[in-house]
Structures are given as C-alpha cells and as structure tokens.
Design an enzyme around this catalytic site. Sequence first.
Site, mmCIF file in Angstrom:
data_model
loop_
_atom_site.group_PDB
_atom_site.id
_atom_site.type_symbol
_atom_site.label_atom_id
_atom_site.label_comp_id
_atom_site.label_asym_id
_atom_site.label_seq_id
_atom_site.Cartn_x
_atom_site.Cartn_y
_atom_site.Cartn_z
ATOM 1 N N LYS A 1 -0.860 10.020 -6.283
ATOM 2 C CA LYS A 1 -1.805 10.812 -7.083
ATOM 3 C C LYS A 1 -2.985 9.959 -7.540
ATOM 4 O O LYS A 1 -3.759 10.362 -8.400
ATOM 5 C CB LYS A 1 -1.092 11.391 -8.303
ATOM 6 C CG LYS A 1 0.086 12.285 -7.977
ATOM 7 C CD LYS A 1 0.775 12.712 -9.272
ATOM 8 C CE LYS A 1 2.200 13.155 -9.018
ATOM 9 N NZ LYS A 1 2.983 13.198 -10.258
ATOM 10 N N HIS B 1 3.626 -15.473 0.641
ATOM 11 C CA HIS B 1 4.994 -14.963 0.586
ATOM 12 C C HIS B 1 5.860 -16.124 0.049
ATOM 13 O O HIS B 1 6.632 -16.724 0.789
ATOM 14 C CB HIS B 1 5.432 -14.530 1.989
ATOM 15 C CG HIS B 1 6.577 -13.576 2.017
ATOM 16 N ND1 HIS B 1 7.444 -13.399 0.955
ATOM 17 C CD2 HIS B 1 7.033 -12.747 2.999
ATOM 18 C CE1 HIS B 1 8.351 -12.498 1.295
ATOM 19 N NE2 HIS B 1 8.123 -12.078 2.521
ATOM 20 N N ARG C 1 6.034 -6.012 -3.537
ATOM 21 C CA ARG C 1 5.313 -6.190 -2.260
ATOM 22 C C ARG C 1 4.164 -5.206 -2.255
ATOM 23 O O ARG C 1 4.342 -4.032 -2.601
ATOM 24 C CB ARG C 1 6.209 -5.966 -1.052
ATOM 25 C CG ARG C 1 5.396 -5.994 0.239
ATOM 26 C CD ARG C 1 6.211 -6.056 1.486
ATOM 27 N NE ARG C 1 6.840 -7.349 1.645
ATOM 28 C CZ ARG C 1 7.528 -7.695 2.730
ATOM 29 N NH1 ARG C 1 7.673 -6.833 3.727
ATOM 30 N NH2 ARG C 1 8.088 -8.884 2.823
ATOM 31 N N ARG D 1 14.191 -7.256 4.872
ATOM 32 C CA ARG D 1 14.802 -8.476 4.348
ATOM 33 C C ARG D 1 14.452 -8.747 2.879
ATOM 34 O O ARG D 1 15.340 -8.968 2.057
ATOM 35 C CB ARG D 1 14.359 -9.691 5.177
ATOM 36 C CG ARG D 1 15.138 -9.905 6.424
ATOM 37 C CD ARG D 1 14.248 -10.458 7.518
ATOM 38 N NE ARG D 1 13.361 -9.402 7.949
ATOM 39 C CZ ARG D 1 13.674 -8.488 8.867
ATOM 40 N NH1 ARG D 1 14.809 -8.575 9.498
ATOM 41 N NH2 ARG D 1 12.848 -7.506 9.177
ATOM 42 N N THR D 2 13.179 -8.762 2.572
ATOM 43 C CA THR D 2 12.779 -9.202 1.229
ATOM 44 C C THR D 2 13.356 -8.256 0.178
ATOM 45 O O THR D 2 13.951 -8.701 -0.809
ATOM 46 C CB THR D 2 11.239 -9.263 1.130
ATOM 47 O OG1 THR D 2 10.747 -9.993 2.252
ATOM 48 C CG2 THR D 2 10.793 -9.948 -0.140
#
Length: 517
Positions: A94, A149, A116, A65-66
């Site tokens: 890496k 959030h 995120r 969704r986000t």
Amino acid sequence: MTAMGKFVGRSWVDVASVTESELRYFLALSTTVKAAIKERRTAVYRLAGDRDLFAALLFSEPSTRTRNSFELAAQRLGLRTVGFAGTEATSVKKGESLLDTVDMFDSYGVDAVILRHPLDGAARAVAENLSGEERSVCCFNGGDGMNEHPTQGLLDVFTIGECCGRLHDLEIGIAVDPKYGRTTHSFPVLLGLFPDNRFHVFSHPDLRMPKAVIRHLADRGVEVREYFDSGEQLREKLPDLDFLYMTRLQRERFEDDAEYYRARDMYLFTPEMMELTRPHFGVGHPLPDNKEFPTISPALKRHPKFWPKRQAGNGVPTRLVEIALSLGLMGADFDGEVYHPAPVDLSFSQERPVDGEKPRPGPVDIRPIDNGTVIDHIEGNPYVIDKISRLLGLAARGTIFRMGVVAPLRRPGSRKGVVMIKDRLLDDEEMRLIATLAPGSTVNDIREGHVVRKRDLFLPGLVEGLPDMQCTNHRCITRHEHHEHVPARALRLGAGTDSRIVKCFYCNNLMESHEVL
Ligand code: CP
C-alpha cells in the site's frame, strides 16, 4: 553464561566495524556452538530462558538460506519469531516505507530485526532508525541490495577456516560476479583482518569488484589482483589457490540482457578443473546456484572439496552466536577491542592571512570586482562552476556575477575556475556548499578592490543536509525516487584535507564530492 558484555546491543550491518578480536572471539564461539548443536547439548545454546525475546524477520526479497538459518538460530536460542517472507501480503504493497514498517515491529517490542531488502544501504538506515536513547533494537543485515551481506561474510570466514585450517597466508580466488554479488563485498574485508591473505578476482570486465571494496582492502594492506580476459586465467591460477569462492550470475541485477549473456559463458567449475587443485583446496559458493546455468558442475556435489552445503549449514551456529552476543546471552567474558568510529571533523575552512592584495585572476576576460566575493582556484571543471552558480542561485537572485576558467599567472599551463559575485558575501552554509563542490578552492571577501578576508576550503568529514544532495548510486535507499525518506549523507574518504572523494554513509558508494550535488 551470564548476561551483558561488550557485544550487547551490537547491530551487524557491515563488516568494516568488525574488529579482529571480535572476529576471533566470534569464530571460537561458533565452533563451540556448532559442536553443541550437533550433539544437541542444549545447555550451551538454549539461552533465552523465560526472557520472552522476539526476533522479527523482515525479508522483502526471496531467501532460502539466510531467512531459515536465522529463524532456526533464533528458535534454537529460545526466541520466538514474527515477520514476513516477501511483501505481497504486507502494507508495503500500500506504499508504506521501510522505516515505517520497521517502526511497527519496534513498537511491538521485538528485540532483534533481521532484514533483507533490495535497496543498498537499507540495513544501515534501519539500524539508525532502531537506535535510541531509551531502547535500541539490534539490526542484522541479511543482504541489502548489492551492497553487503555481513552475516554471510562471517559464515564464509568460519567455513574457510574449517576448510583450510587457518585464516592467514591464504590464496583466495573469487569468480564470476564480484560486482553484484554482495557476499563478495563482505567476506574479503573480514579475511583482510588476518595477515598475508591475497585475493585473485576473476570476472567479466563489466562485473569487476566495486572500487570501494578494493580501496577498503588496500587500506588494510591486502593485495587484490583482478583477471578479466577469460575463464582460462582461472584455470591457470587454480593450482595456487587454497579456496575458490564462486558466485551466481544474478540475472535479476542486470538491466542489460546482452551483458548477462556475455558474462554467463565465462565460468563453469568442472570436475576436470578440480583435478588441478591443491590437496586441502575447497570450492565454496554462498548459494543459490542457477540450475540451468550452474557455476559449479552438479557432478561435484559429493566431492570432498565441495563446500557449499557445509558453508550454508554454518549459517545456523554463526547466526545463533550473532543473535546471542547482541542480546547479551553470550559474550560476558569478551574483553577485546570493539569498533570506535573515528571522530568526524565538521570544519571545512581555514583562514589565511591577507595582505590587502588585489585579486589577480590572470589573463582572462572577467573583470575584477570592487566589492563582493571571489571564489578562486576551483579545479578546472566548467561543470562545477555551473553548479556553483546554480546552487548559489546567482542568476535567479539577479546577482551580478562573472565566472570562467582562467590560466593562473603563477602556474602557466594550468587552468582554474573563478566565480566573482558582486556586492554579496557568502554565509556559512554557502561556504559549506562550496567546500563540497570545490574542495581546494579559496574564498576571498573583497572590499573596495582589496582582499579583506581569505579562506581555504576543504571537504568536511561528513557531508549532509545540503539542498538536493543525492547519492549517485541509483539503488541507494537515499535516492528520492525510492521515497524512503532517508536523507543522503556522505563521509570524507581519508583524513587529509586534500581529499575530494566521499563515501555514501549508507551504501558505501564512492563519489567525487561535487557529484553529490
Ligand atoms: N546465501 C544466501 O544469501 O542465500 P539466500 O538468498 O537463499 O538467503
């Protein structure tokens, strides 16, 4: 709509910095944009024109969704998008740090970074890294660990307003996982800007809402009641609720399987429970739900009081508005209050007049010293005294010192710690260290057996730059083991000089100040 406005350059990293007038303006604009998208009136929202704007979507954790609603929102505005969904094919594999990765997108000239990340406080660290004097890139927190959030919080409040027809005087239930469910740390703080909202939080006792969220709500005068006994309490409270916000039990956040299984069986919202609810009640969920162990019965998906799909859909107009405001594509007419952080007072000591008194440690077997420093009134915690000794390097430097816990003559029955350091006065940095470890203590400079200078120590408004300082939250981006090279910082909670609590600047974790060292 013309460019510029008070929102320009704004990052959306937390909810504490959203003001009531910003929120009201944002909600009204989101309503307009939602209707315009539905009717494809592109003149309302396709605003980037030929400005050649780019958004970088940097998603280090899974998201449906986000990420997609941000991407759709950016594209509907007329931005183009770059970035990654998962770090598998990136140089993170890496060993590249988050801030180095973000620096690359900054150097490519992107206009917004949407992020995120699994670590708490990651978005705050990125936003700081992206703000400069010549160029600032807006940062959008799409979820940082179990911290916040905020853009979900904004769409949640928008959805609750649609469902209930108002944003004040609401009885809101929150169920299942207010500890790890970062969405439940965000929307209540926003709803707390409006009057007379009350929260009822139902969870397994191991999953209670973080103290920092409850404290923040209390500071806004918002009542939070917690219920831990069983799912039965939720059933009893249901007829009084206007909106129930369910969350998924996040298996990936649990270190202990037993804790997960115990919590899993407590809550399932069933059709029979829906029958107990008010006419304008709504049940929401940030999604995803777990298909094996859902928290809302799949039989309710078409029920008119089932809101999660509409809630997710609101991600596009609300996130479009957030990007548009920050890039100056909307918001030129906004004249409301914006957030101004309180000025930070860095002082940590206050001089006290001295009367040439002799130090009187009380009935104690540490002998007074003739010359040097006496740190007095250390709150009776031997662990703090040991830390003072270690961090001042007393033993390592070969300094002669005595320390112990004593019974003060003036306060019989109480205990205080005392450290006496022979032939050595403390410098400013050492005093700042003691102020953090033992706020409320007093430092006496002793010459020829007499006190010649006395200072009361209290917590500075901001604690940073102390050797080996760490947040106690192991998921915080500042922890050394994550190698993200973000130095720890903590803000004093409360304005008073009697405060002993600090809040991590990045992850909001509350700590006793001595715990950071
Ligand atoms: N609500 C939410 O954050 O969903 P995603 O994890 O799919 O982005």
